[in-house]
Each structure stands twice: as C-alpha cells, then as structure tokens.
Design an enzyme around this catalytic site. Structure first.
Site, PDB file in Angstrom:
ATOM      1  N   LYS A 154       6.214  11.057  25.481  1.00  0.00           N
ATOM      2  CA  LYS A 154       5.196  10.374  26.240  1.00  0.00           C
ATOM      3  C   LYS A 154       4.581  11.268  27.304  1.00  0.00           C
ATOM      4  O   LYS A 154       3.488  11.026  27.801  1.00  0.00           O
ATOM      5  CB  LYS A 154       5.817   9.141  26.951  1.00  0.00           C
ATOM      6  N   GLY A 155       5.336  12.281  27.694  1.00  0.00           N
ATOM      7  CA  GLY A 155       5.021  13.027  28.912  1.00  0.00           C
ATOM      8  C   GLY A 155       3.627  13.614  29.007  1.00  0.00           C
ATOM      9  O   GLY A 155       3.092  13.773  30.103  1.00  0.00           O
ATOM     10  N   GLU A 213       1.376  20.071  25.657  1.00  0.00           N
ATOM     11  CA  GLU A 213       2.723  19.727  26.126  1.00  0.00           C
ATOM     12  C   GLU A 213       2.699  19.537  27.634  1.00  0.00           C
ATOM     13  O   GLU A 213       1.991  20.257  28.340  1.00  0.00           O
ATOM     14  CB  GLU A 213       3.693  20.879  25.811  1.00  0.00           C
ATOM     15  N   ASP A 214       3.502  18.602  28.110  1.00  0.00           N
ATOM     16  CA  ASP A 214       3.643  18.448  29.553  1.00  0.00           C
ATOM     17  C   ASP A 214       4.517  19.559  30.136  1.00  0.00           C
ATOM     18  O   ASP A 214       4.138  20.214  31.098  1.00  0.00           O
ATOM     19  CB  ASP A 214       4.239  17.064  29.877  1.00  0.00           C
ATOM     20  N   ASP A 245      10.757  23.647  28.765  1.00  0.00           N
ATOM     21  CA  ASP A 245      11.999  23.942  29.488  1.00  0.00           C
ATOM     22  C   ASP A 245      12.715  25.074  28.736  1.00  0.00           C
ATOM     23  O   ASP A 245      12.428  26.244  28.953  1.00  0.00           O
ATOM     24  CB  ASP A 245      12.805  22.639  29.561  1.00  0.00           C
ATOM     25  N   LYS A 282       9.343  26.153  32.783  1.00  0.00           N
ATOM     26  CA  LYS A 282      10.462  26.656  33.593  1.00  0.00           C
ATOM     27  C   LYS A 282      10.855  28.004  33.008  1.00  0.00           C
ATOM     28  O   LYS A 282      11.701  28.073  32.108  1.00  0.00           O
ATOM     29  CB  LYS A 282      11.642  25.687  33.518  1.00  0.00           C
ATOM     30  N   VAL A 318      11.556  17.809  37.404  1.00  0.00           N
ATOM     31  CA  VAL A 318      10.286  17.400  38.004  1.00  0.00           C
ATOM     32  C   VAL A 318       9.789  16.089  37.390  1.00  0.00           C
ATOM     33  O   VAL A 318      10.069  15.779  36.231  1.00  0.00           O
ATOM     34  CB  VAL A 318       9.202  18.504  37.881  1.00  0.00           C
ATOM     35  N   ASP A 342       8.777  11.839  33.672  1.00  0.00           N
ATOM     36  CA  ASP A 342       9.567  10.733  34.217  1.00  0.00           C
ATOM     37  C   ASP A 342      10.976  11.142  34.611  1.00  0.00           C
ATOM     38  O   ASP A 342      11.472  12.227  34.270  1.00  0.00           O
ATOM     39  CB  ASP A 342       9.693   9.620  33.163  1.00  0.00           C
TER      40      ASP A 342
HETATM   41  P1  5GP Z   1      12.819  21.873  25.925  1.00  0.00           P
HETATM   42  O1  5GP Z   1      14.124  22.294  26.523  1.00  0.00           O
HETATM   43  O2  5GP Z   1      12.946  21.606  24.476  1.00  0.00           O
HETATM   44  O3  5GP Z   1      11.720  22.882  26.239  1.00  0.00           O
HETATM   45  O4  5GP Z   1      12.395  20.528  26.636  1.00  0.00           O
HETATM   46  C1  5GP Z   1      12.968  19.320  26.251  1.00  0.00           C
HETATM   47  C2  5GP Z   1      12.335  18.130  26.915  1.00  0.00           C
HETATM   48  O5  5GP Z   1      13.105  17.846  28.074  1.00  0.00           O
HETATM   49  C3  5GP Z   1      10.905  18.225  27.428  1.00  0.00           C
HETATM   50  O6  5GP Z   1       9.931  18.016  26.436  1.00  0.00           O
HETATM   51  C4  5GP Z   1      10.908  17.091  28.431  1.00  0.00           C
HETATM   52  O7  5GP Z   1      10.734  15.855  27.770  1.00  0.00           O
HETATM   53  C5  5GP Z   1      12.307  17.166  28.989  1.00  0.00           C
HETATM   54  N1  5GP Z   1      12.344  17.887  30.270  1.00  0.00           N
HETATM   55  C6  5GP Z   1      12.798  19.144  30.510  1.00  0.00           C
HETATM   56  N2  5GP Z   1      12.726  19.428  31.834  1.00  0.00           N
HETATM   57  C7  5GP Z   1      12.192  18.327  32.422  1.00  0.00           C
HETATM   58  C8  5GP Z   1      11.865  17.995  33.783  1.00  0.00           C
HETATM   59  O8  5GP Z   1      12.027  18.776  34.735  1.00  0.00           O
HETATM   60  N3  5GP Z   1      11.343  16.754  33.993  1.00  0.00           N
HETATM   61  C9  5GP Z   1      11.146  15.846  32.986  1.00  0.00           C
HETATM   62  N4  5GP Z   1      10.644  14.662  33.319  1.00  0.00           N
HETATM   63  N5  5GP Z   1      11.435  16.124  31.695  1.00  0.00           N
HETATM   64  C10 5GP Z   1      11.955  17.358  31.421  1.00  0.00           C
END
Ligand code: 5GP
Length: 189
Positions: free
Chosen positions: A49-50, A104-105, A108, A136, A158, A164
């Site tokens: 949703k982000g 993408e929002d 990480d 990040k 964040v 969220d």
């Molecule tokens: P990835 O590690 O695969 O790049 O990210 C996995 C998912 O974790 C992201 O798409 C997001 O939904 C969630 N996520 C990672 N870090 C954060 C953060 O700081 N805040 C929020 N709200 N979601 C996060």
C-alpha cells in the site's frame, strides 16, 4: 472502527518535511518526463500500500502519457523469513513491449524490489526502471538500480506519506521517525 488520527503530542518527529517532499517529487517528475519524452507512454506500477500517495503525487506531475497500475506484495523484512516476498495482487495490464516504471515508497534491504524487477522483467517490457521515494542505503543487500531516488535516509523506521506503523500514520503529509523495533512476520507494504 478505524483508529482515531494521532493526537498532536503523538506525532512522530519530522525526518523529511512536507515542503521537501513536494519539491523533490516535482524534480523527479520533471526528470522522468524528460527521460521518457520519446517513449510514447509509460506504465507506472505502484507497490501497495505504501506507494499510493507518492504515486498519486508523482503521476499528476508528469507531462508524458502514463497509465497507472498497482501491485501488492507481502514481505518479511526481518528475522528467519528475511528476504521472502510473496505476490498478493497482480496488475491487469500486459506490459510486454511497454515502458515500465516501478514506483516504490521505500527500499530497505532491496529484496522486495529485486523480486519485483525479476518478476516484471520476465514479462519482457520494452524497458524497466525503478523510482523510489526513500532508500536506507546502509541496509541495502540486493543488487538493485534505483534510477530515480527521492532521498537516502538513515536506518530508522519511518512513517507518513504512505508509510505505516501497524496501519497508522500513512496519511501524515511528511515522513517522520517512529522509534520501534520491527517485528517478524508478514507485512503488506
Ligand atoms: P525490503 O527490505 O524488501 O527492501 O523492504 C521490505 C518492506 O519493508 C518495504 O517495502 C516496506 O513495506 C517495509 N519497510 C522497510 N522499512 C520500512 C520503514 O522504515 N517504514 C515502513 N513503514 N515500512 C518499511
């Protein structure tokens, strides 16, 4: 019933202000519009949703032909299931031969984006790039190119502007820091 909006004293401290986001989104839209000026049309693929607020603002500022699609993924960002990503909802559009921009929002570790780029790449689009609002950098583990990036941020949880914490804070107009530890288990973007 939905949770009430957070009281003022409960608001997370600001990491990226509303003004900074508005300005950066406009810059990204300008860059994307110029890069794809000859492309005909692009397909924006928002990750639910982000990314819904970022995509809405970005899409409205583009000056090129665009189509909006959404996809939903579930991920396990920490613990034993780290890196596991599952498709919850696919889009309807056939992207073969089209120019696709994933919106993408947050990136990480990068495993969600890696999964998505592999999956969409297999559908043979004419081009496939990613635009992410925040990254990040120090957490990144997967090889992913983010062609259009809003901001690099520190390794903190964040919220706001679509992001969220347990379904709260998504509609904050800024990005704030939520001091909490992530939990194991599935998270639906
Ligand atoms: P990835 O590690 O695969 O790049 O990210 C996995 C998912 O974790 C992201 O798409 C997001 O939904 C969630 N996520 C990672 N870090 C954060 C953060 O700081 N805040 C929020 N709200 N979601 C996060």
């Amino acid at each position: 019933m939905a949770d009430p909006p957070p009281a003022e004293h409960d608001l997370p401290p600001v990491l990226i202000s509303e003004e900074a986001i508005v300005q950066r989104v406009a810059e990204l839209a300008g860059q994307i519009s110029s890069d794809y000026a000859q492309a005909g049309e692009i397909v924006l693929v928002g990750v639910l949703k982000g990314a819904f607020i970022f995509l809405a603002d970005l899409a409205r500022r583009l000056t090129i032909e665009r189509r909006v699609e959404f996809i939903a993924l579930s991920s396990y960002p920490s613990g034993a299931r780290s890196g596991a990503v599952r498709l919850l909802m696919d889009m309807r559009c056939d992207i073969r031969g089209r120019h696709v921009l994933v919106v993408e929002d947050i990136v990480d570790t990068g495993s969600t984006l890696r999964y998505l780029l592999d999956m969409l790449g297999a559908r043979e689009p004419a081009s496939l790039r990613c635009c992410a609002l925040v990254r990040k950098k120090e957490r990144l583990r997967s090889e992913v190119e983010i062609r259009y990036l809003g901001f690099d941020i520190p390794d903190r949880w964040v919220v706001g502007y679509g992001l969220d914490y347990r379904e709260r804070y998504r509609t904050l107009p800024y990005i704030g820091i939520m001091d909490t530890s992530e939990e194991d288990g599935p998270q639906d973007g």
